[in-house]
Write an enzyme that holds these catalytic residues in place. Sequence first.
Site, PDB file in Angstrom:
ATOM      1  N   ARG A   8     -55.315  75.130  15.611  1.00 51.70           N
ATOM      2  CA  ARG A   8     -56.463  74.759  16.430  1.00 51.70           C
ATOM      3  C   ARG A   8     -57.727  74.942  15.593  1.00 51.70           C
ATOM      4  O   ARG A   8     -57.888  75.973  14.914  1.00 51.70           O
ATOM      5  CB  ARG A   8     -56.543  75.626  17.699  1.00 51.70           C
TER       6      ARG A   8
ATOM      7  N   HIS B 153     -55.605  65.187  12.150  1.00 47.56           N
ATOM      8  CA  HIS B 153     -54.767  65.710  13.245  1.00 47.56           C
ATOM      9  C   HIS B 153     -53.414  64.994  13.277  1.00 47.56           C
ATOM     10  O   HIS B 153     -53.014  64.414  14.285  1.00 47.56           O
ATOM     11  CB  HIS B 153     -55.475  65.575  14.592  1.00 47.56           C
TER      12      HIS B 153
END
Length: 309
Positions: free
Chosen positions: A224, A272
């Site tokens: 994260r 990502h």
Amino acid sequence: MINVLYAATSPTWEEYEAPLRRAFDAAGLPVTLSRDIAPEQVDYIVYAPKSDLTDFTPYTNTKAVLNLWAGVEGIVGNQTLTQPLCRMVDHGLERGMIEWVTGHTLRHHLDIDYFLARQSGSWEPFVPPLAQDRPVTVLGLGELGRACAVTLSQLGFPVTGWSRTQKQIDGLTCLSGPDGLEQALSTAQILILLLPLTAETTDLLDSTRLAQLPKGACILNPGRGPLIVDAALIAALDSGQIARATLDVFRQEPLPPEHPFWAHPQVTVCPHIASETRASTAAEVIAENIRRGEAGEDLLFRVDRTRGY
């Protein structure tokens, strides 16, 4: 008939409709799957945090909300969500994360960037240490962290894993708590972040903790973005405390073009992609959880609201 509402805008209905129907059929579940079901008739909700559905109050008969993503920080704090919430852990997601983490760990371990930067006709031998002499630390020993840590251990790396609660995993040194975190960081020539995002883990890797790493450590973050304080990482890279960082997640996504990570020579930005939920394998997990719910069995990967994941 079991009524399943598909309430996700990303991943799309077009991507998931057919795999979900196949998975329901394979599990022998009599399911009506739709994007438009009256709230009081919904038995299960297939969900992703970018959904337009934010108020769960009308779904009075819903037995569970089944998240399509591993991360649940975008929904777990929703006060209207009183139904059981399950996060996604599936074979495709796990294998993708293992492959990304292993590939970039080996890239930094073998210092492949060193050779890519020196294609100039100059013969400069560089012999990396063996894996057995390159300590790796994985912060986060959930399903993905454990799988990555065990894989790296099997390749010969001495792996330390840290988690909030004590774990016992064959082949790993498992630590927990504040003192354990400092110890885990102190040996990490390669540090891998696979923690969930909670109030306790936000800004975990600040200037103080970056200074606890061995000088010249490398960081991989497929977990994260807010686990790392961006400015502190840039300062540590500039000072030489951190040699390189490969980052797949960020506080703001897409990462703005003006963000200093893009231009920093010691940072690799990935968009990502460390691991994606695969429709075919995720659909099987959704179907299995609905089967369990209908049979009165425990749901897989149920979120603990008090812990946030």
